[in-house]
Motif scaffolding. Structure first.
Motif, PDB file in Angstrom:
ATOM      1  N   MET A 140       0.901  -1.172  -0.006  1.00  0.00           N
ATOM      2  CA  MET A 140       0.139   0.052   0.018  1.00  0.00           C
ATOM      3  C   MET A 140       0.874   1.174   0.169  1.00  0.00           C
ATOM      4  O   MET A 140       0.799   2.202  -0.910  1.00  0.00           O
ATOM      5  N   VAL A 141       1.886   1.250   0.896  1.00  0.00           N
ATOM      6  CA  VAL A 141       2.694   2.278   0.949  1.00  0.00           C
ATOM      7  C   VAL A 141       3.640   2.725  -0.230  1.00  0.00           C
ATOM      8  O   VAL A 141       3.725   3.595  -0.778  1.00  0.00           O
ATOM      9  N   ASP A 142       3.997   1.549  -0.827  1.00  0.00           N
ATOM     10  CA  ASP A 142       5.016   1.622  -1.748  1.00  0.00           C
ATOM     11  C   ASP A 142       4.406   1.779  -3.174  1.00  0.00           C
ATOM     12  O   ASP A 142       4.885   2.940  -3.938  1.00  0.00           O
ATOM     13  N   MET A 143       3.468   1.355  -3.311  1.00  0.00           N
ATOM     14  CA  MET A 143       2.475   1.644  -4.766  1.00  0.00           C
ATOM     15  C   MET A 143       1.947   3.272  -4.797  1.00  0.00           C
ATOM     16  O   MET A 143       1.966   3.801  -5.651  1.00  0.00           O
ATOM     17  N   GLY A 144       1.539   3.542  -3.493  1.00  0.00           N
ATOM     18  CA  GLY A 144       1.260   5.069  -3.546  1.00  0.00           C
ATOM     19  C   GLY A 144       2.240   6.231  -3.975  1.00  0.00           C
ATOM     20  O   GLY A 144       2.106   7.083  -4.865  1.00  0.00           O
ATOM     21  N   GLY A 145       3.388   6.020  -3.370  1.00  0.00           N
ATOM     22  CA  GLY A 145       4.602   6.567  -3.654  1.00  0.00           C
ATOM     23  C   GLY A 145       5.011   6.316  -5.073  1.00  0.00           C
ATOM     24  O   GLY A 145       5.388   7.454  -5.887  1.00  0.00           O
ATOM     25  N   ASN A 146       4.719   5.063  -5.941  1.00  0.00           N
ATOM     26  CA  ASN A 146       5.255   4.982  -7.283  1.00  0.00           C
ATOM     27  C   ASN A 146       4.181   5.462  -8.040  1.00  0.00           C
ATOM     28  O   ASN A 146       4.770   6.224  -9.240  1.00  0.00           O
ATOM     29  N   LEU A 147       2.923   5.526  -7.828  1.00  0.00           N
ATOM     30  CA  LEU A 147       2.032   6.285  -8.589  1.00  0.00           C
ATOM     31  C   LEU A 147       2.232   7.877  -8.714  1.00  0.00           C
ATOM     32  O   LEU A 147       2.415   8.404  -9.798  1.00  0.00           O
ATOM     33  N   GLY A 148       2.797   8.304  -7.540  1.00  0.00           N
ATOM     34  CA  GLY A 148       3.088   9.646  -7.547  1.00  0.00           C
ATOM     35  C   GLY A 148       4.648   9.960  -8.552  1.00  0.00           C
ATOM     36  O   GLY A 148       4.503  10.855  -9.113  1.00  0.00           O
ATOM     37  N   ALA A 149       5.362   9.168  -8.216  1.00  0.00           N
ATOM     38  CA  ALA A 149       6.717   9.159  -8.996  1.00  0.00           C
ATOM     39  C   ALA A 149       6.247   9.312 -10.482  1.00  0.00           C
ATOM     40  O   ALA A 149       7.058   9.954 -11.153  1.00  0.00           O
ATOM     41  N   ILE A 150       5.396   8.296 -10.960  1.00  0.00           N
ATOM     42  CA  ILE A 150       5.132   7.968 -12.359  1.00  0.00           C
ATOM     43  C   ILE A 150       4.669   9.321 -12.990  1.00  0.00           C
ATOM     44  O   ILE A 150       5.146   9.849 -13.762  1.00  0.00           O
ATOM     45  N   LEU A 151       3.822   9.845 -12.258  1.00  0.00           N
ATOM     46  CA  LEU A 151       3.266  11.107 -12.655  1.00  0.00           C
ATOM     47  C   LEU A 151       3.974  12.402 -12.563  1.00  0.00           C
ATOM     48  O   LEU A 151       3.935  13.327 -13.402  1.00  0.00           O
ATOM     49  N   SER A 152       4.732  12.571 -11.579  1.00  0.00           N
ATOM     50  CA  SER A 152       5.878  13.537 -11.231  1.00  0.00           C
ATOM     51  C   SER A 152       6.794  13.297 -12.442  1.00  0.00           C
ATOM     52  O   SER A 152       7.192  14.458 -13.033  1.00  0.00           O
ATOM     53  N   SER A 153       7.322  12.161 -12.687  1.00  0.00           N
ATOM     54  CA  SER A 153       8.499  11.988 -14.047  1.00  0.00           C
ATOM     55  C   SER A 153       7.834  12.547 -15.145  1.00  0.00           C
ATOM     56  O   SER A 153       8.457  13.094 -16.035  1.00  0.00           O
ATOM     57  N   ARG A 154       6.637  12.125 -15.649  1.00  0.00           N
ATOM     58  CA  ARG A 154       5.803  12.495 -16.813  1.00  0.00           C
ATOM     59  C   ARG A 154       5.759  14.263 -16.944  1.00  0.00           C
ATOM     60  O   ARG A 154       5.875  14.705 -17.724  1.00  0.00           O
ATOM     61  N   LEU A 155       5.173  14.598 -15.684  1.00  0.00           N
ATOM     62  CA  LEU A 155       5.142  16.075 -15.892  1.00  0.00           C
ATOM     63  C   LEU A 155       6.380  16.800 -15.924  1.00  0.00           C
ATOM     64  O   LEU A 155       6.462  17.850 -16.775  1.00  0.00           O
TER      65      LEU A 155
ATOM     66  N   SER B 209      -8.722  -1.556   0.688  1.00  0.00           N
ATOM     67  CA  SER B 209      -7.705  -1.320  -0.312  1.00  0.00           C
ATOM     68  C   SER B 209      -8.079  -0.415  -1.263  1.00  0.00           C
ATOM     69  O   SER B 209      -7.359   0.361  -1.587  1.00  0.00           O
ATOM     70  N   LEU B 210      -9.225  -0.530  -1.722  1.00  0.00           N
ATOM     71  CA  LEU B 210      -9.699   0.398  -2.727  1.00  0.00           C
ATOM     72  C   LEU B 210      -9.960   1.890  -2.306  1.00  0.00           C
ATOM     73  O   LEU B 210      -9.672   2.759  -2.934  1.00  0.00           O
ATOM     74  N   ILE B 211     -10.653   1.941  -1.166  1.00  0.00           N
ATOM     75  CA  ILE B 211     -10.956   3.324  -0.659  1.00  0.00           C
ATOM     76  C   ILE B 211      -9.289   4.105  -0.256  1.00  0.00           C
ATOM     77  O   ILE B 211      -9.030   4.833  -0.497  1.00  0.00           O
ATOM     78  N   SER B 212      -8.569   3.255   0.607  1.00  0.00           N
ATOM     79  CA  SER B 212      -7.132   3.754   0.769  1.00  0.00           C
ATOM     80  C   SER B 212      -6.612   3.860  -0.385  1.00  0.00           C
ATOM     81  O   SER B 212      -5.892   5.086  -0.451  1.00  0.00           O
ATOM     82  N   GLY B 213      -6.344   2.966  -1.492  1.00  0.00           N
ATOM     83  CA  GLY B 213      -5.541   3.168  -2.509  1.00  0.00           C
ATOM     84  C   GLY B 213      -5.965   4.282  -3.286  1.00  0.00           C
ATOM     85  O   GLY B 213      -5.247   5.069  -4.044  1.00  0.00           O
ATOM     86  N   MET B 214      -7.443   4.519  -3.555  1.00  0.00           N
ATOM     87  CA  MET B 214      -7.716   5.539  -4.415  1.00  0.00           C
ATOM     88  C   MET B 214      -7.457   6.900  -3.966  1.00  0.00           C
ATOM     89  O   MET B 214      -7.370   8.163  -4.375  1.00  0.00           O
ATOM     90  N   SER B 215      -7.767   6.984  -2.490  1.00  0.00           N
ATOM     91  CA  SER B 215      -7.540   8.002  -1.804  1.00  0.00           C
ATOM     92  C   SER B 215      -5.938   8.517  -1.736  1.00  0.00           C
ATOM     93  O   SER B 215      -5.656   9.670  -1.857  1.00  0.00           O
ATOM     94  N   VAL B 216      -5.190   7.565  -1.761  1.00  0.00           N
ATOM     95  CA  VAL B 216      -3.732   7.926  -2.059  1.00  0.00           C
ATOM     96  C   VAL B 216      -3.402   8.393  -3.339  1.00  0.00           C
ATOM     97  O   VAL B 216      -2.487   8.942  -3.544  1.00  0.00           O
ATOM     98  N   ALA B 217      -4.070   7.749  -4.061  1.00  0.00           N
ATOM     99  CA  ALA B 217      -3.818   8.355  -5.789  1.00  0.00           C
ATOM    100  C   ALA B 217      -4.226   9.521  -6.000  1.00  0.00           C
ATOM    101  O   ALA B 217      -3.670  10.256  -6.850  1.00  0.00           O
TER     102      ALA B 217
ATOM    103  N   PHE C 250       0.891   9.813   3.930  1.00  0.00           N
ATOM    104  CA  PHE C 250      -0.441   9.632   3.870  1.00  0.00           C
ATOM    105  C   PHE C 250      -0.891   8.368   3.647  1.00  0.00           C
ATOM    106  O   PHE C 250      -2.268   7.897   3.980  1.00  0.00           O
ATOM    107  N   GLY C 251      -0.263   7.681   2.852  1.00  0.00           N
ATOM    108  CA  GLY C 251      -0.752   6.307   2.491  1.00  0.00           C
ATOM    109  C   GLY C 251      -0.988   5.470   3.709  1.00  0.00           C
ATOM    110  O   GLY C 251      -1.843   4.758   3.948  1.00  0.00           O
ATOM    111  N   MET C 252       0.057   5.427   4.735  1.00  0.00           N
ATOM    112  CA  MET C 252       0.008   4.621   5.847  1.00  0.00           C
ATOM    113  C   MET C 252      -1.160   5.236   6.665  1.00  0.00           C
ATOM    114  O   MET C 252      -1.674   4.510   7.149  1.00  0.00           O
ATOM    115  N   VAL C 253      -1.163   6.793   6.876  1.00  0.00           N
ATOM    116  CA  VAL C 253      -2.262   7.039   7.748  1.00  0.00           C
ATOM    117  C   VAL C 253      -3.578   6.698   7.316  1.00  0.00           C
ATOM    118  O   VAL C 253      -4.472   6.460   7.981  1.00  0.00           O
TER     119      VAL C 253
END
Length: 193
Positions: A58-73, A133-141, A177-180
């Motif tokens: 949960m924690v790792d994937m949230g950060g990875n999603l942000g990293a993907i978008l940040s890199s693209r931007l 998983s989905l509520i947490s994950g989509m909130s993290v996204a 935020f993913g953890m919290v």
């Protein structure tokens, strides 16, 4: 190609360290909050062991999603193909791709945790795992998207190369935020025994 020394594309070690050191200190303090949250959730994780299995992903994937978008931007900024215009369809396609990837990853996380629970005899219902998983994950996204835009645009406006700052900012903030969020949603959704 010669890059002017004052541009965002320059590689000045002193400037990178000067920009990054205070940022890394602040981010380290922020990440400490995630550890404290995890420590405070020890009872919940003892009660529902499968949640402990889900935490790293949960924690790792949230950060990875942000990293993907940040890199693209950041790449689009360096190429001069974005100006953060709300009518930019490519920008929205990137955001949509992050949300689609998040839905897929966090559904797979719930299914994987459920399968592990069936094997080791520590079952939680599939519906419970999907909701958590989905509520947490989509909130993290959502947080990953917001901080990706803020970090990239903010770095650019401050004259700092977004390639140097966005990944550390986004991954650390989203990890916390993913953890919290994950612990909060789990505590809210699951009954206390």
């Amino acid at each position: 190609m010669v890059v002017p020394s004052g541009s965002l594309g320059s590689w000045d070690t002193r400037k990178i360290v000067t920009n990054m050191f205070p940022l890394l200190v602040v981010l380290s303090i922020i990440v400490l909050w995630a550890g404290i949250t995890l420590e405070d959730a020890e009872e919940l994780l003892d009660q529902y062991g499968l949640l402990a299995v889900m935490v790293p992903t949960m924690v790792d994937m949230g950060g990875n999603l942000g990293a993907i978008l940040s890199s693209r931007l950041s790449t689009r900024m360096h190429l001069g193909t974005t100006d953060f215009d709300p009518r930019d369809r490519t920008l929205w396609a990137n955001v949509g791709a992050v949300f689609g990837l998040a839905a897929t990853i966090f559904t797979a996380l719930a299914l994987g945790a459920w399968a592990i629970g069936q094997i080791i005899g520590a079952p939680l219902g599939l519906a419970d795992l999907l909701v958590i998983s989905l509520i947490s994950g989509m909130s993290v996204a959502v947080i990953a998207v917001v901080f990706s835009f803020l970090a990239t645009y903010g770095s650019y406006r401050l004259g700092i190369d977004p390639d140097d700052t966005t990944i550390p900012i986004v991954t650390n903030v989203v990890d916390v935020f993913g953890m919290v969020i994950f612990i909060g949603v789990s505590a809210w959704w699951l009954p206390a025994i």
